[in-house]
Design an enzyme around this catalytic site. Structure first.
Site, PDB file in Angstrom:
ATOM      1  CG  HIS A  55      -0.599   0.126   2.518  1.00 50.65           C
ATOM      2  ND1 HIS A  55      -0.421   1.356   3.097  1.00 50.65           N
ATOM      3  CD2 HIS A  55      -0.337  -0.785   3.487  1.00 50.65           C
ATOM      4  CE1 HIS A  55      -0.069   1.193   4.371  1.00 50.65           C
ATOM      5  NE2 HIS A  55      -0.001  -0.099   4.622  1.00 50.65           N
ATOM      6  CG  ASP A 115       1.965   0.787   8.253  1.00 48.08           C
ATOM      7  OD1 ASP A 115       1.671   0.357   7.138  1.00 48.08           O
ATOM      8  OD2 ASP A 115       1.176   0.755   9.222  1.00 48.08           O
ATOM      9  CD  GLU A 131      -3.220  -1.504   4.967  1.00 42.31           C
ATOM     10  OE1 GLU A 131      -3.080  -2.575   5.570  1.00 42.31           O
ATOM     11  OE2 GLU A 131      -2.982  -0.409   5.521  1.00 42.31           O
ATOM     12  CD  GLU A 132      -2.174   2.209   7.522  1.00 47.07           C
ATOM     13  OE1 GLU A 132      -2.971   1.818   8.387  1.00 47.07           O
ATOM     14  OE2 GLU A 132      -0.982   1.879   7.505  1.00 47.07           O
ATOM     15  CG  ASP A 181       1.515  -3.568   5.473  1.00 42.96           C
ATOM     16  OD1 ASP A 181       2.114  -2.715   6.151  1.00 42.96           O
ATOM     17  OD2 ASP A 181       0.344  -3.412   5.081  1.00 42.96           O
ATOM     18  CG  HIS A 217      -0.457   3.010  12.674  1.00 46.01           C
ATOM     19  ND1 HIS A 217      -1.813   2.867  12.528  1.00 46.01           N
ATOM     20  CD2 HIS A 217       0.074   2.389  11.597  1.00 46.01           C
ATOM     21  CE1 HIS A 217      -2.082   2.182  11.437  1.00 46.01           C
ATOM     22  NE2 HIS A 217      -0.928   1.868  10.856  1.00 46.01           N
TER      23      HIS A 217
HETATM   24 ZN   LIG Z   1      -0.637   0.765   9.032  1.00 49.63          ZN
END
Ligand SMILES: [Zn+2]
Length: 423
Positions: A131, A244, A276-277, A299, A390
């Site tokens: 992603h 990420d 994606e998130e 990922d 995150h």
């Molecule tokens: Zn993530």
């Protein structure tokens, strides 16, 4: 990696898509951070580039050529901005980097990048998915004093947002901002007990009124990303925002580059997915279009190797090799297809690559969307253990990235021994 909630996400209103028609700026030529543009035609407060952000030290640690190469790519991609729904800059960079090592590149209606490297007529089709989006924020409104109230885009822990410097992607150019808060001197004992909620936070861009901020090109829907730069830590470890999943994207791009000139049976579709998130969305539509025989999502995942977390939360460690997911989100996300796991593990073994086996309870990836496409697609996930995901200070080990590139290349070369083309 998306935070897995117990109930399906309902906040999936479409966001203003700039993907289709936006004239994208050229990708930054150097690994340096893109300069923040000033809207020259406005009376906006002059924006100056931060003086304190020194260039990475010239002396690079004694690294192999490949490590330096993946480090450079990761620096370029993690410094770039692309909050969910606003991935056009990342799209453009990935397209440029994949050009010349694939047979075609298409953009689908949602903004996914689909790059196809054709194999033999009889070989299986592999979908690789990484992603392109990162978690960020979006302006909700400008208050009467010019402060911006915002919504979270993706899974933030509110405390992480407090006192961050951010980039506000206004229509007249990027602006610096800070997420301000009350100093401790004036907090009550009660204030100090509770983490500040994001709904009580605001972004200060220096504006003096609603009109002032609006004049700088800010409005409801304006994207905001965290302002953090890639830096090298000790022992081939690096830190930045958005590992990420720029880590996964870099692995996919580098694997496609290294596959160039190799004769392989499988057709490889490298897909840079969007959103994606915020609900594994781009993977859903692109998997339908690609209609692969087998798929791998690339990922990041959570290690349990730092203070405040235990090996019971995660048995994984950074620097111990790529993570082959067996199950994530307690099986509510992906339970990897056994043949895919076998294929990946045997490919790793053939190159003496150590892998870790991942069983997670709290997050999932694009693989969850992909494996339920059409009549079902055997799917697995390969992840890079990344600390503090995150947050704007994620940490990973470059040796894991390099090993993962080799693993993906090897798996692509071996795919026809495990999977065959549909009908
Ligand atoms: Zn993530």
């Amino acid at each position: 990696m998306v935070v897995q909630s117990k109930k399906p996400s309902t906040s999936v209103k479409s966001v203003p898509s700039k993907t289709a028609k936006t004239t994208t700026k050229a990708a930054p030529k150097s690994a340096a951070k893109p300069a923040v543009k000033t809207a020259s035609a406005t009376k906006a407060a002059p924006q100056t580039a931060p003086k304190t952000t020194a260039k990475p030290a010239a002396k690079t640690t004694a690294t192999k050529g490949n490590l330096a190469n993946v480090s450079m790519l990761l620096e370029k991609y993690s410094n770039a901005y692309g909050v969910s729904g606003d991935e056009h800059r990342i799209y453009k960079m990935a397209k440029d980097d994949l050009n010349g090592c694939v047979d075609e590149i298409q953009e689908d209606p949602l903004g996914n990048l689909i790059a196809v490297r054709r194999g033999s007529k009889t070989g299986p089709t592999i979908m690789l998915a990484a992603h392109m989006d990162e978690i960020g924020l979006m302006v909700k409104r400008i208050d009467e004093n010019g402060f911006l109230k915002f919504a979270k885009i993706g899974g933030w822990f509110d405390q992480t947002l407090l006192n961050q410097r951010v980039i506000v992607h206004g229509s007249k150019g990027d602006l610096y901002g800070v997420i301000g808060s009350k100093p401790p001197h004036v907090m009550t004992a009660e204030d100090a007990k509770h983490p500040v909620k994001h709904t009580d936070m605001f972004i200060d861009i220096g504006a003096k009124s609603t009109e002032d901020a609006a004049g700088m090109g800010v409005e409801a829907g304006t994207y905001v990303s965290t302002d953090r730069e890639f830096k090298k830590l000790a022992n081939d470890r690096v830190t930045s925002k958005a590992f990420d999943n720029r880590a996964g994207l870099v692995i996919m791009i580098e694997a496609m580059r290294r596959l160039k000139g190799k004769k392989i049976e499988a057709t490889v579709c490298a897909v840079g997915t969007v959103q994606e998130e915020v609900g594994l969305k781009g993977a859903k539509t692109s998997a339908y279009a690609v209609d692969a025989d087998v798929a791998i999502a690339i990922d990041t995942t959570i290690p349990g190797d730092h203070p405040g977390i235990s090996k019971n939360d995660s048995a994984l460690e950074i620097g111990k090799g790529p993570v082959v997911t067996i199950a994530d989100a307690s099986g509510r996300g992906l339970i990897a297809h056994p043949t895919v796991v076998k294929w990946i593990r045997e490919s790793a073994k053939s190159k003496k690559i150590d892998v870790q086996l991942g069983v997670g309870e709290g997050g999932t990836t694009d693989a969850t969307s992909i494996h339920l496409t059409k009549e079902g697609i055997p799917t697995g996930t390969i992840s890079i253990a990344t600390r503090y995901i995150h947050s704007p200070v994620e940490v990973l080990d470059l040796n894991d990235i390099e090993a993962c590139v080799t693993l993906v290349v090897t798996a692509a070369e071996n795919a026809h021994k495990y999977f065959s083309k549909k009908n």
